[in-house]
Design a protein around this motif. Sequence first.
Motif, PDB file in Angstrom:
ATOM      1  N   GLU A   1       3.978   3.171  -4.474  1.00  0.00           N
ATOM      2  CA  GLU A   1       3.670   3.368  -3.169  1.00  0.00           C
ATOM      3  C   GLU A   1       4.686   3.231  -2.255  1.00  0.00           C
ATOM      4  OE1 GLU A   1      -0.332   1.135  -4.421  1.00  0.00           O
ATOM      5  OE2 GLU A   1       1.810   1.381  -5.056  1.00  0.00           O
ATOM      6  N   HIS A   2       5.650   2.314  -2.512  1.00  0.00           N
ATOM      7  CA  HIS A   2       6.669   2.123  -1.541  1.00  0.00           C
ATOM      8  C   HIS A   2       7.727   3.249  -1.902  1.00  0.00           C
ATOM      9  CE1 HIS A   2       5.823  -2.579  -1.505  1.00  0.00           C
ATOM     10  NE2 HIS A   2       5.029  -2.117  -1.077  1.00  0.00           N
ATOM     11  N   TRP A   3       7.927   3.618  -3.139  1.00  0.00           N
ATOM     12  CA  TRP A   3       8.694   5.053  -3.355  1.00  0.00           C
ATOM     13  C   TRP A   3       8.330   5.958  -2.707  1.00  0.00           C
ATOM     14  CZ3 TRP A   3       8.614   4.249  -9.545  1.00  0.00           C
ATOM     15  CH2 TRP A   3       9.171   2.941  -9.843  1.00  0.00           C
ATOM     16  N   MET A   4       7.245   6.218  -2.543  1.00  0.00           N
ATOM     17  CA  MET A   4       6.729   7.336  -1.495  1.00  0.00           C
ATOM     18  C   MET A   4       7.001   7.513  -0.181  1.00  0.00           C
ATOM     19  SD  MET A   4       2.546   7.089  -3.054  1.00  0.00           S
ATOM     20  CE  MET A   4       2.417   6.949  -4.797  1.00  0.00           C
ATOM     21  N   ILE A   5       6.900   6.139   0.328  1.00  0.00           N
ATOM     22  CA  ILE A   5       7.372   6.097   1.845  1.00  0.00           C
ATOM     23  C   ILE A   5       8.897   6.180   1.905  1.00  0.00           C
ATOM     24  CG2 ILE A   5       7.933   4.626   3.761  1.00  0.00           C
ATOM     25  CD1 ILE A   5       5.123   3.169   3.335  1.00  0.00           C
ATOM     26  N   GLU A   6       9.607   5.719   1.023  1.00  0.00           N
ATOM     27  CA  GLU A   6      10.969   6.013   0.873  1.00  0.00           C
ATOM     28  C   GLU A   6      11.463   7.504   0.833  1.00  0.00           C
ATOM     29  OE1 GLU A   6      12.223   3.557  -2.223  1.00  0.00           O
ATOM     30  OE2 GLU A   6      11.819   1.485  -0.876  1.00  0.00           O
ATOM     31  N   ILE A   7      10.799   8.230   0.114  1.00  0.00           N
ATOM     32  CA  ILE A   7      10.957   9.617  -0.123  1.00  0.00           C
ATOM     33  C   ILE A   7      10.626  10.284   1.394  1.00  0.00           C
ATOM     34  CG2 ILE A   7       9.974  11.826  -0.800  1.00  0.00           C
ATOM     35  CD1 ILE A   7       9.312  10.467  -3.372  1.00  0.00           C
ATOM     36  N   LEU A   8       9.632  10.011   2.246  1.00  0.00           N
ATOM     37  CA  LEU A   8       9.334  10.299   3.298  1.00  0.00           C
ATOM     38  C   LEU A   8      10.379  10.039   4.334  1.00  0.00           C
ATOM     39  CD1 LEU A   8       5.565  10.416   4.627  1.00  0.00           C
ATOM     40  CD2 LEU A   8       7.130  12.388   3.783  1.00  0.00           C
ATOM     41  N   LEU A   9      10.907   8.873   4.056  1.00  0.00           N
ATOM     42  CA  LEU A   9      11.947   8.184   5.274  1.00  0.00           C
ATOM     43  C   LEU A   9      13.239   9.217   5.198  1.00  0.00           C
ATOM     44  CD1 LEU A   9      11.707   4.565   4.945  1.00  0.00           C
ATOM     45  CD2 LEU A   9      10.912   5.811   6.835  1.00  0.00           C
ATOM     46  N   LYS A  10      13.573   9.299   3.659  1.00  0.00           N
ATOM     47  CA  LYS A  10      14.829  10.175   3.661  1.00  0.00           C
ATOM     48  C   LYS A  10      14.598  11.660   4.189  1.00  0.00           C
ATOM     49  CE  LYS A  10      16.535   8.027  -0.559  1.00  0.00           C
ATOM     50  NZ  LYS A  10      16.714   8.067  -2.160  1.00  0.00           N
ATOM     51  N   LYS A  11      13.303  12.388   3.999  1.00  0.00           N
ATOM     52  CA  LYS A  11      13.064  13.562   4.653  1.00  0.00           C
ATOM     53  C   LYS A  11      13.325  13.652   6.361  1.00  0.00           C
ATOM     54  CE  LYS A  11      10.858  17.575   4.256  1.00  0.00           C
ATOM     55  NZ  LYS A  11      11.349  18.722   3.305  1.00  0.00           N
ATOM     56  N   VAL A  12      12.933  12.598   6.703  1.00  0.00           N
ATOM     57  CA  VAL A  12      13.336  12.634   8.340  1.00  0.00           C
ATOM     58  C   VAL A  12      14.593  11.835   8.708  1.00  0.00           C
ATOM     59  CG1 VAL A  12      10.903  12.372   8.609  1.00  0.00           C
ATOM     60  CG2 VAL A  12      12.191  10.132   8.565  1.00  0.00           C
ATOM     61  N   GLY A  13      15.416  11.792   7.638  1.00  0.00           N
ATOM     62  CA  GLY A  13      16.868  11.231   8.002  1.00  0.00           C
ATOM     63  C   GLY A  13      17.035   9.933   7.719  1.00  0.00           C
TER      64      GLY A  13
ATOM     65  N   SER B   1      -8.280   2.172   1.146  1.00  0.00           N
ATOM     66  CA  SER B   1      -8.696   2.823  -0.375  1.00  0.00           C
ATOM     67  C   SER B   1      -7.252   3.370  -0.765  1.00  0.00           C
ATOM     68  CB  SER B   1      -9.526   3.568  -0.544  1.00  0.00           C
ATOM     69  OG  SER B   1      -9.455   4.845   0.095  1.00  0.00           O
ATOM     70  N   GLY B   2      -7.030   3.698  -2.063  1.00  0.00           N
ATOM     71  CA  GLY B   2      -5.956   4.375  -2.688  1.00  0.00           C
ATOM     72  C   GLY B   2      -4.535   3.653  -2.172  1.00  0.00           C
ATOM     73  N   PHE B   3      -3.752   4.457  -1.930  1.00  0.00           N
ATOM     74  CA  PHE B   3      -2.155   4.038  -1.484  1.00  0.00           C
ATOM     75  C   PHE B   3      -2.336   3.377  -0.013  1.00  0.00           C
ATOM     76  CE2 PHE B   3      -1.037   8.193  -4.251  1.00  0.00           C
ATOM     77  CZ  PHE B   3      -1.140   7.288  -5.346  1.00  0.00           C
ATOM     78  N   HIS B   4      -3.317   3.284   0.744  1.00  0.00           N
ATOM     79  CA  HIS B   4      -2.965   3.174   1.995  1.00  0.00           C
ATOM     80  C   HIS B   4      -2.769   1.616   2.296  1.00  0.00           C
ATOM     81  CE1 HIS B   4      -5.515   6.996   2.313  1.00  0.00           C
ATOM     82  NE2 HIS B   4      -4.575   7.169   3.120  1.00  0.00           N
ATOM     83  N   PRO B   5      -3.419   0.676   1.561  1.00  0.00           N
ATOM     84  CA  PRO B   5      -2.914  -0.793   1.716  1.00  0.00           C
ATOM     85  C   PRO B   5      -1.538  -1.124   1.613  1.00  0.00           C
ATOM     86  CG  PRO B   5      -5.046  -0.518   0.862  1.00  0.00           C
ATOM     87  CD  PRO B   5      -4.522   0.873   0.858  1.00  0.00           C
ATOM     88  N   ALA B   6      -0.979  -0.560   0.368  1.00  0.00           N
ATOM     89  CA  ALA B   6       0.224  -0.729  -0.114  1.00  0.00           C
ATOM     90  C   ALA B   6       1.439  -0.086   1.256  1.00  0.00           C
ATOM     91  CB  ALA B   6       0.699  -0.176  -1.474  1.00  0.00           C
ATOM     92  N   TRP B   7       1.121   0.733   1.560  1.00  0.00           N
ATOM     93  CA  TRP B   7       1.792   1.477   2.395  1.00  0.00           C
ATOM     94  C   TRP B   7       2.035   0.671   3.930  1.00  0.00           C
ATOM     95  CZ3 TRP B   7      -0.778   6.948   2.023  1.00  0.00           C
ATOM     96  CH2 TRP B   7      -0.175   7.603   1.048  1.00  0.00           C
ATOM     97  N   ILE B   8       0.744   0.460   4.349  1.00  0.00           N
ATOM     98  CA  ILE B   8       0.741  -0.591   5.445  1.00  0.00           C
ATOM     99  C   ILE B   8       1.570  -1.906   5.213  1.00  0.00           C
ATOM    100  CG2 ILE B   8      -0.639  -1.742   6.986  1.00  0.00           C
ATOM    101  CD1 ILE B   8      -2.896   0.319   6.278  1.00  0.00           C
ATOM    102  N   VAL B   9       1.526  -2.510   4.080  1.00  0.00           N
ATOM    103  CA  VAL B   9       2.118  -3.689   3.969  1.00  0.00           C
ATOM    104  C   VAL B   9       3.563  -3.256   4.083  1.00  0.00           C
ATOM    105  CG1 VAL B   9       2.289  -5.588   2.345  1.00  0.00           C
ATOM    106  CG2 VAL B   9       0.022  -4.950   2.727  1.00  0.00           C
ATOM    107  N   TYR B  10       4.001  -2.574   3.238  1.00  0.00           N
ATOM    108  CA  TYR B  10       5.435  -2.233   3.157  1.00  0.00           C
ATOM    109  C   TYR B  10       6.036  -1.985   4.853  1.00  0.00           C
ATOM    110  CZ  TYR B  10       9.777   0.226   1.803  1.00  0.00           C
ATOM    111  OH  TYR B  10      11.101   0.630   1.547  1.00  0.00           O
ATOM    112  N   CYS B  11       5.255  -1.090   5.374  1.00  0.00           N
ATOM    113  CA  CYS B  11       5.866  -1.052   6.866  1.00  0.00           C
ATOM    114  C   CYS B  11       6.013  -2.148   7.648  1.00  0.00           C
ATOM    115  CB  CYS B  11       4.942   0.091   7.535  1.00  0.00           C
ATOM    116  SG  CYS B  11       5.000   1.774   6.933  1.00  0.00           S
ATOM    117  N   GLN B  12       4.997  -3.118   7.346  1.00  0.00           N
ATOM    118  CA  GLN B  12       4.956  -4.338   8.146  1.00  0.00           C
ATOM    119  C   GLN B  12       6.110  -5.438   7.647  1.00  0.00           C
ATOM    120  OE1 GLN B  12       1.000  -5.564   7.199  1.00  0.00           O
ATOM    121  NE2 GLN B  12       0.065  -5.067   9.019  1.00  0.00           N
TER     122      GLN B  12
END
Length: 342
Positions: free
Chosen positions: A325-337, A9-20
Amino acid sequence: MIAIHNSKSGFHPAWIVYCQEQGIPFKLVNCLDDDIIEQLKGFEALLWHHSHMVPKDLIAAKTILAALSHLGFPVFPDYRTNWHFDDKLAQKYLLESLELPLVKTFVFYDTEHALSWAKGTNFPMVHKLKTGSGSKHVQLVVNYNEARKIILKAFGKGFSNYSPYNSLKERVYQFKNGKAHWISLVKGLLRFVHYPEYATVQGKERGYVLFQEFVPNNPSDIRVIVIGNKAFAITRWVRKDDFRASGSGHFSHDPDMIPLSCVESAFKANQKLKGQCFAFDFVIDQQQNPRIIEVSYGFSPEVFRLCPGYWDKNLIWHDGRFIPEHWMIEILLKKVGVDKPF
C-alpha cells in the motif's frame, strides 16, 4: 495534501499509518458526500480502495473517480486501473485488444449464437458471471446439456449475484479447514432469509453468457501483483476435488514456487495496461505458457504480508518484507511532483 477515503477496510489503514509516519499531510474524506468534488479543491490527490462488496461503492465509485480523471485530478485507482474492475466482460475485450495472453474467453448476447457455439465446442468449459471474486459464480461445465441449461437461464430469468446455498457451502468448507468461525455458519444460514445488500443493488445477471476455456492439470493458480516497477506473488492451491483456487484459503509465499514466466508476463501486461496496480491470476497451459484468467486492482493485503520479497522490472529478486500500500502512495506522490516522502 492528499485525501483518503474514510474507511477502516482494505488499503486505507496502511495508507493512513504511512502518511502519519512519513509526515505526509492528509485528510480523511467521505467520497460519498454530495459535495465531494468541491471538497477536493485544494487537495493534490485522492486514494479510495472501493470494493465490489460495498453497495454504495458499487453505485458511485467508478463514476466519481472517472469524473475526477476528466479533471486531470490524480487518484488511486486511476481510470486505466479501475474501469474494468470486477467486470470480466470488460477484461475480455481489454486484454484481447492489447493481445495479452488471456485464457480463451467466449461471450454471447443472444440465445441462438450461444447454443450454436455450444453445439460445436469441446467441453469442459468454465462458466462465469461478469462479477464476483473468490471463485463466486464459477462452475465447470462438462457437456452440451449443462451448457444449454446455463444459456437458457442467462437469457431467461437470469442469475442472482448471490446464492445462499453456495455461500453456506463455502462457509462450511472454510470452517472445516480452520479458516472460519462457527458463527460464520450461522450467518450463512441467515443469508437464506436476508441477502447481502450488494446483491440487491446489483440485481440479476442476464442478457449475456460467458464461458472460458478450462486449462487442465493446474494444482494451483499463480497470483502476481505489479505495482509500478515491483512485483510479488503467491501460489494459490486448488480446493480438494475441485478446480478452483481463488478463495481456497490455501496458499504459499515461497518465491521458488512461482514460475518466473508468470512474473515476466505480468510486467509485460502492466506495460501495456499502463495502470497503477494490477493483480494477475495465471494458470499454465499445456505448452507451459502462462495464461491470464482475470485481472483486478484490488486484493486482500493481509494475504501478502508474509511475502519474503519482490522482483523488480528486470526480474531481479529483492529480499525483505514490504507493505505494498505504501508503493501506491509513492506512485501518487510522483504524479504530483514529489519524488520522496515529505
